[in-house]
Motif scaffolding. Sequence first.
Motif, PDB file in Angstrom:
ATOM      1  N   VAL A  19       3.009  -9.729   5.132  1.00 13.17           N
ATOM      2  CA  VAL A  19       2.519  -8.427   5.566  1.00 13.17           C
ATOM      3  C   VAL A  19       1.002  -8.487   5.720  1.00 13.17           C
ATOM      4  O   VAL A  19       0.291  -8.809   4.768  1.00 13.17           O
ATOM      5  CB  VAL A  19       2.893  -7.322   4.555  1.00 13.17           C
ATOM      6  CG1 VAL A  19       2.345  -5.976   4.983  1.00 13.17           C
ATOM      7  CG2 VAL A  19       4.402  -7.259   4.379  1.00 13.17           C
ATOM      8  N   GLY A  21      -2.761  -6.703   6.617  1.00 14.64           N
ATOM      9  CA  GLY A  21      -3.327  -5.396   6.321  1.00 14.64           C
ATOM     10  C   GLY A  21      -4.787  -5.434   5.939  1.00 14.64           C
ATOM     11  O   GLY A  21      -5.482  -6.429   6.100  1.00 14.64           O
ATOM     12  N   TYR A  23      -7.676  -4.553   2.872  1.00 17.88           N
ATOM     13  CA  TYR A  23      -7.829  -4.484   1.426  1.00 17.88           C
ATOM     14  C   TYR A  23      -9.230  -4.027   1.065  1.00 17.88           C
ATOM     15  O   TYR A  23     -10.141  -4.040   1.898  1.00 17.88           O
ATOM     16  CB  TYR A  23      -7.519  -5.834   0.779  1.00 17.88           C
ATOM     17  CG  TYR A  23      -8.499  -6.929   1.148  1.00 17.88           C
ATOM     18  CD1 TYR A  23      -9.640  -7.157   0.382  1.00 17.88           C
ATOM     19  CD2 TYR A  23      -8.288  -7.739   2.258  1.00 17.88           C
ATOM     20  CE1 TYR A  23     -10.535  -8.145   0.714  1.00 17.88           C
ATOM     21  CE2 TYR A  23      -9.186  -8.734   2.605  1.00 17.88           C
ATOM     22  CZ  TYR A  23     -10.300  -8.927   1.831  1.00 17.88           C
ATOM     23  OH  TYR A  23     -11.208  -9.912   2.165  1.00 17.88           O
ATOM     24  N   GLN A  37      -9.913  -7.681   6.054  1.00 20.75           N
ATOM     25  CA  GLN A  37      -8.597  -7.760   6.666  1.00 20.75           C
ATOM     26  C   GLN A  37      -7.951  -9.084   6.277  1.00 20.75           C
ATOM     27  O   GLN A  37      -8.650 -10.058   6.040  1.00 20.75           O
ATOM     28  CB  GLN A  37      -8.702  -7.650   8.186  1.00 20.75           C
ATOM     29  CG  GLN A  37      -9.536  -8.748   8.821  1.00 20.75           C
ATOM     30  CD  GLN A  37      -9.630  -8.597  10.322  1.00 20.75           C
ATOM     31  OE1 GLN A  37      -8.825  -7.932  10.928  1.00 20.75           O
ATOM     32  NE2 GLN A  37     -10.628  -9.221  10.926  1.00 20.75           N
ATOM     33  N   ASP A  40      -2.162 -11.980   5.317  1.00 19.73           N
ATOM     34  CA  ASP A  40      -1.155 -11.968   4.252  1.00 19.73           C
ATOM     35  C   ASP A  40      -1.755 -11.298   3.015  1.00 19.73           C
ATOM     36  O   ASP A  40      -2.513 -11.917   2.270  1.00 19.73           O
ATOM     37  CB  ASP A  40      -0.715 -13.397   3.936  1.00 19.73           C
ATOM     38  CG  ASP A  40       0.419 -13.461   2.940  1.00 19.73           C
ATOM     39  OD1 ASP A  40       0.857 -12.402   2.433  1.00 19.73           O
ATOM     40  OD2 ASP A  40       0.879 -14.584   2.659  1.00 19.73           O
ATOM     41  N   LEU A  41      -1.425 -10.032   2.811  1.00 14.45           N
ATOM     42  CA  LEU A  41      -1.983  -9.279   1.684  1.00 14.45           C
ATOM     43  C   LEU A  41      -1.558  -9.826   0.324  1.00 14.45           C
ATOM     44  O   LEU A  41      -2.253  -9.640  -0.662  1.00 14.45           O
ATOM     45  CB  LEU A  41      -1.591  -7.800   1.790  1.00 14.45           C
ATOM     46  CG  LEU A  41      -2.355  -6.989   2.827  1.00 14.45           C
ATOM     47  CD1 LEU A  41      -1.746  -5.598   2.961  1.00 14.45           C
ATOM     48  CD2 LEU A  41      -3.827  -6.899   2.487  1.00 14.45           C
ATOM     49  N   SER A  42      -0.426 -10.516   0.277  1.00 14.30           N
ATOM     50  CA  SER A  42       0.063 -11.001  -1.015  1.00 14.30           C
ATOM     51  C   SER A  42      -0.767 -12.157  -1.574  1.00 14.30           C
ATOM     52  O   SER A  42      -0.688 -12.450  -2.757  1.00 14.30           O
ATOM     53  CB  SER A  42       1.533 -11.412  -0.908  1.00 14.30           C
ATOM     54  OG  SER A  42       1.666 -12.569  -0.108  1.00 14.30           O
ATOM     55  N   GLU A  78      -4.896  -2.669  -2.051  1.00 14.72           N
ATOM     56  CA  GLU A  78      -4.386  -2.728  -0.680  1.00 14.72           C
ATOM     57  C   GLU A  78      -4.568  -1.333  -0.108  1.00 14.72           C
ATOM     58  O   GLU A  78      -4.041  -0.373  -0.641  1.00 14.72           O
ATOM     59  CB  GLU A  78      -2.900  -3.081  -0.658  1.00 14.72           C
ATOM     60  CG  GLU A  78      -2.592  -4.501  -0.999  1.00 14.72           C
ATOM     61  CD  GLU A  78      -1.107  -4.795  -0.909  1.00 14.72           C
ATOM     62  OE1 GLU A  78      -0.336  -3.966  -0.376  1.00 14.72           O
ATOM     63  OE2 GLU A  78      -0.711  -5.864  -1.381  1.00 14.72           O
ATOM     64  N   GLU A  80      -4.159  -0.527   3.446  1.00 22.37           N
ATOM     65  CA  GLU A  80      -3.211  -0.257   4.525  1.00 22.37           C
ATOM     66  C   GLU A  80      -2.408  -1.514   4.840  1.00 22.37           C
ATOM     67  O   GLU A  80      -2.972  -2.590   4.993  1.00 22.37           O
ATOM     68  CB  GLU A  80      -3.971   0.198   5.778  1.00 22.37           C
ATOM     69  CG  GLU A  80      -3.091   0.557   6.930  1.00 22.37           C
ATOM     70  CD  GLU A  80      -3.859   1.069   8.145  1.00 22.37           C
ATOM     71  OE1 GLU A  80      -3.193   1.539   9.069  1.00 22.37           O
ATOM     72  OE2 GLU A  80      -5.106   1.009   8.167  1.00 22.37           O
ATOM     73  N   ARG A  81      -1.110  -1.329   4.927  1.00 18.29           N
ATOM     74  CA  ARG A  81      -0.219  -2.409   5.355  1.00 18.29           C
ATOM     75  C   ARG A  81       0.111  -2.181   6.826  1.00 18.29           C
ATOM     76  O   ARG A  81       0.451  -1.072   7.208  1.00 18.29           O
ATOM     77  CB  ARG A  81       1.067  -2.402   4.543  1.00 18.29           C
ATOM     78  CG  ARG A  81       0.854  -2.823   3.119  1.00 18.29           C
ATOM     79  CD  ARG A  81       2.122  -2.679   2.287  1.00 18.29           C
ATOM     80  NE  ARG A  81       2.002  -3.487   1.108  1.00 18.29           N
ATOM     81  CZ  ARG A  81       2.763  -4.551   0.849  1.00 18.29           C
ATOM     82  NH1 ARG A  81       3.741  -4.875   1.662  1.00 18.29           N
ATOM     83  NH2 ARG A  81       2.571  -5.258  -0.233  1.00 18.29           N
ATOM     84  N   ASP A  83       2.549  -3.124   9.878  1.00 11.82           N
ATOM     85  CA  ASP A  83       3.819  -3.764  10.208  1.00 11.82           C
ATOM     86  C   ASP A  83       3.707  -4.475  11.556  1.00 11.82           C
ATOM     87  O   ASP A  83       2.761  -4.287  12.310  1.00 11.82           O
ATOM     88  CB  ASP A  83       4.972  -2.760  10.202  1.00 11.82           C
ATOM     89  CG  ASP A  83       4.804  -1.638  11.209  1.00 11.82           C
ATOM     90  OD1 ASP A  83       3.848  -1.675  12.003  1.00 11.82           O
ATOM     91  OD2 ASP A  83       5.633  -0.727  11.205  1.00 11.82           O
TER      92      ASP A  83
END
Length: 111
Positions: A19, A21, A23, A37, A40-42, A78, A80-81, A83
């Motif tokens: 995902v 997004g 941060y 930005q 991969d937010l994870s 985080e 905003e994610r 899609d």
Amino acid sequence: MLTEDRKAAVATYKERKVVAGIYLVRCGATGACWAGQAPDLSTIQNRVWFTLRHGSHRQRSLQAAWNAHGEGAFSFEEIERLDEKALEAGRERVMKARLAHWCAELGAEGV
């Protein structure tokens, strides 16, 4: 770790949903914040913290605040994610626009 276990772990990692997004890194001691930005937010917090711990972050003001106040003064959020449907219009353009929006909205510096 056995070879079969390692192969299974690698396969699971590659199949996970990524995902993208926006941060935010916030310094509780000063109230300053930095937005970035990530594709991969994870995984981005680990990368940011690693560069800060080693004194090699490219955003000088963030690195200076980290050096002055220490890791305990910082939080990661985080914001905003995004899609895949939102990114269809052009990944780089959309992420850059959302980052600019959040920097303006929160008074954050871009990372």
